[in-house]
Design a protein around this motif. Structure first.
Motif, mmCIF file in Angstrom:
data_model
loop_
_atom_site.group_PDB
_atom_site.id
_atom_site.type_symbol
_atom_site.label_atom_id
_atom_site.label_comp_id
_atom_site.label_asym_id
_atom_site.label_seq_id
_atom_site.Cartn_x
_atom_site.Cartn_y
_atom_site.Cartn_z
ATOM 1 N N PRO A 194 0.903 -1.368 -0.231
ATOM 2 C CA PRO A 194 0.021 0.121 0.051
ATOM 3 C C PRO A 194 1.027 1.295 0.122
ATOM 4 N N LEU A 198 -1.249 4.051 4.746
ATOM 5 C CA LEU A 198 -2.293 3.720 4.582
ATOM 6 C C LEU A 198 -2.792 2.466 5.587
ATOM 7 N N PHE A 199 -1.750 1.650 5.999
ATOM 8 C CA PHE A 199 -1.790 0.650 6.974
ATOM 9 C C PHE A 199 -1.222 1.208 8.300
ATOM 10 N N CYS A 213 6.295 -0.513 5.312
ATOM 11 C CA CYS A 213 4.840 -0.650 4.895
ATOM 12 C C CYS A 213 4.431 -2.145 5.460
ATOM 13 N N THR A 228 -7.360 -5.440 2.351
ATOM 14 C CA THR A 228 -6.935 -4.079 2.321
ATOM 15 C C THR A 228 -8.089 -3.073 3.038
ATOM 16 N N SER A 232 -6.956 -1.423 6.641
ATOM 17 C CA SER A 232 -6.528 -0.057 6.318
ATOM 18 C C SER A 232 -7.214 0.951 7.289
ATOM 19 N N SER A 241 1.335 6.909 10.286
ATOM 20 C CA SER A 241 -0.078 6.543 9.607
ATOM 21 C C SER A 241 -0.611 8.245 9.135
ATOM 22 N N ASP A 435 -3.578 3.010 -4.866
ATOM 23 C CA ASP A 435 -3.960 1.893 -4.534
ATOM 24 C C ASP A 435 -5.249 1.002 -5.099
#
Length: 601
Positions: A194, A198-199, A213, A228, A232, A241, A435
């Motif tokens: 990602p 995003l995570f 990541c 995802t 996420s 983040s 993404d």
């Protein structure tokens, strides 16, 4: 037989032919039968797995199939790389002396379990996530799932092989230099890396904290994307983040960039496989393939291990390394120890050079939807890797190392195989927030990638939850789902919220001379309810959308059936002179279904 993909698992649970307890029994039996102990560092206690499955069984019994909508990963078995925390299980980072038992799981693990997934175990990796090959672990070299003589790729080696062998439905890896993509390419599966942030990385043992990541391995793009969506989201407990604004998906073909300078380090089979895929893309309807200069990407890739960022790896484990000088794998220790050579001046100069390279790359990619590269340029055997560990490992990162440097998203997918029968993959790489675009593109281009189409539209229909201000927009005609101008919404990251009607105070007219044909919605005292859709799109894209609305249409306010008001398409009253009143049809789709032209005879 492997663990079924997510859609099939869902069907089995919904039909009652399987329950979570059946799935766990199957997983435990398959792990025993496959007998790949090097894949795992810690397996969950079978009794605890059965207890977790029993709780889900009870939910399914109590709620019926409706629980599958509430818990999108209901009863799905998964694994995590052993540099990601799981409460009550050791985190080793493939270094026994480093091991600790966390009280709390990583944020992503918490989210996946909250969505109904069942954690089966923690997987092997290149120690401290330092390597792209899967051989740098005291728990053993992880062998390739297709041919055990070859490397599995790393550092997320066990996670990728667990999915490729069908021991779990999906797994979590990590990706700093390519660890979430290289193992996917070498084992014939999907690897989703990602956009940075995003995570959440809370609960992750860092390699390079500014680049790390958490990533996803699955057997299809649809499965990877479903994970995802569940995993996420912004996490205030993680300093890195962020709420990532998503780009929209494409619906009108793709403009694809590929490297002009293509390096395969003498591997003719890898070169042939990539050429076959590129030829298929050139022939695909609506696709344009352009060659661009790869020099800035390759130079940035070299900075990761030949520049001051090695010092960031040292920062992550410096205190532990000083206290346990013999605990690290010799190759890992040599690489990480090299970080001591660099000064603060070197770090700043490296940042300056990286900024210049990033700007060059942005210019080269302008106007393209994504960059397509071979996931790996070659596929060495374990024997060859152990003979030349640094050189061979460096080759594997040729097309991956720059991605996190440039703050890009990437998706590795299987593609045309090598002529020697070994797997080959390609990676789609887009700018931050691409993404969903990459996932939808990979789904759309499955024929060119020699993959069977998945029996699901989840990728196209389920974007990530918004993490930014949005506006609701009522559409009535050519922007409805499936209609000719719907792409203008999709490419701006919009998603449909509901299908409803207006309040019973509107008339609908088929406007003459519009291309494509369009209706006009006008509020009036003798109106009726008209079918509409309400779409949600980012406020940052609303202005440019409004700027494209042609007269006599406009964006005004529309009253919905429930009495609420929202922005929506309306029509200037003078435009209905001579237009056909089609209100009796109740909506634009119903009118078109009668096969009558808008001018209407």
């Amino acid at each position: 037989m492997q663990v079924p993909p997510l859609a099939e698992l869902r069907e089995r649970y919904a039909s009652g032919t399987w329950r979570p307890g059946d799935c766990i029994a199957f997983v435990l039996d398959r792990i025993a039968r496959v007998d790949r102990p090097e894949v795992w560092i810690t397996l969950a206690d079978p009794a605890a797995l059965r207890e977790r499955a029993a709780r889900l069984d009870a939910l399914l019994h109590a709620e019926g199939p409706a629980v599958l909508d509430r818990l999108p990963l209901f009863g799905v078995p998964f694994a995590v790389k052993d540099n990601i925390d799981v409460a009550g299980m050791p985190t080793t980072a493939a270094c026994p002396a480093f091991a600790y038992v966390p009280e709390r799981s990583a944020t992503v693990v918490e989210r996946l379990e909250a969505a109904g997934a069942i954690l089966v175990g923690k997987t092997n990796l290149d120690q401290f996530a330092t390597g792209l090959n899967g051989t740098r672990s005291p728990y053993g070299a992880v062998r390739n799932a297709i041919d055990p003589a070859y490397v599995s790729g790393g550092s997320s080696s066990g996670s990728a092989v667990a999915v490729a062998l069908g021991l779990v439905a999906f797994s979590l890896g990590t990706d700093t230099a390519g660890s979430g993509r290289v193992p996917a390419g070498l084992n014939g599966i999907v690897g989703l890396k990602p956009t940075r942030g995003l995570f959440s990385n809370r609960g992750l043992v860092p390699a390079c904290r500014t680049l790390d990541c958490i990533s996803v391995f699955a057997r299809s793009v649809a499965d990877a994307w479903t994970v995802t969506v569940a995993a996420s989201g912004f996490d205030a407990d993680d300093a890195f983040s962020r709420a990532v604004p998503m780009l929209g998906v494409k619906r009108r073909g793709f403009r694809i960039a590929i490297p002009r300078q293509r390096e395969f380090f003498g591997d003719a089979a890898a070169q042939q496989a990539f050429a076959t895929t590129v030829d298929a893309l050139r022939a695909a309807p609506g696709c344009t393939v352009d060659e661009i200069d790869f020099t800035p990407f390759a130079e940035a890739a070299d900075l990761l291990y030949k520049g001051p960022w090695v010092a960031e790896r040292l920062a992550a484990v410096e205190a532990f390394r000083a206290e346990h000088p013999a605990a690290l794998h010799p190759v890992v220790d040599e690489i990480i120890g090299g970080g001591a050579r660099y000064s603060a001046v070197d770090a700043f100069n490296g940042q300056y050079r990286l900024a210049a390279l990033r700007r060059e790359a942005e210019t080269l990619l302008a106007g393209h939807d994504f960059l397509l590269v071979p996931t790996t340029p070659t596929m060495p055997t374990i024997e060859a890797m152990l003979r030349e560990p640094v050189k061979r490992n460096s080759q594997l990162g040729h097309y991956t190392n720059f991605v996190n440097f440039f703050d890009m998203a990437a998706l590795a997918v299987p593609a045309a195989p090598r002529h020697d029968g070994l797997p080959a993959g390609v990676t789609l790489i887009g700018r931050a927030g691409a993404d969903h675009l990459l996932a939808a593109a990979a789904e759309a281009l499955q024929p060119a990638f020699r993959q069977e189409a998945q029996a699901t539209d989840r990728v196209a229909s389920e974007p990530l939850p918004f993490q930014e201000p949005t506006v609701l927009l009522a559409v009535v005609g050519a922007h409805l789902e499936g209609q000719p101008l719907n792409w203008q919404l999709l490419e701006r990251g919009a998603r449909k919220r509901l299908a409803t009607t207006t309040a019973p105070r509107y008339r609908l007219y088929a406007l003459a001379g519009t291309v494509p044909p369009k209706p006009g919605l006008v509020r009036g005292a003798d109106g009726v309810a008209i079918d509409i859709e309400v779409w949600e799109l980012p406020v940052r894209r609303f202005g440019e959308f409004v700027a494209e609305v042609p007269a006599p249409l406009a964006i005004g306010s529309v009253e919905l059936a429930d009495g609420s008001w929202t922005k929506g398409f309306v029509c200037e009253p003078q435009a209905i002179d001579g237009a056909r009143d089609i209100s009796a049809f109740g909506g634009w789709r119903a009118f078109l279904a009668r096969g009558i032209s808008p001018e209407g005879a």
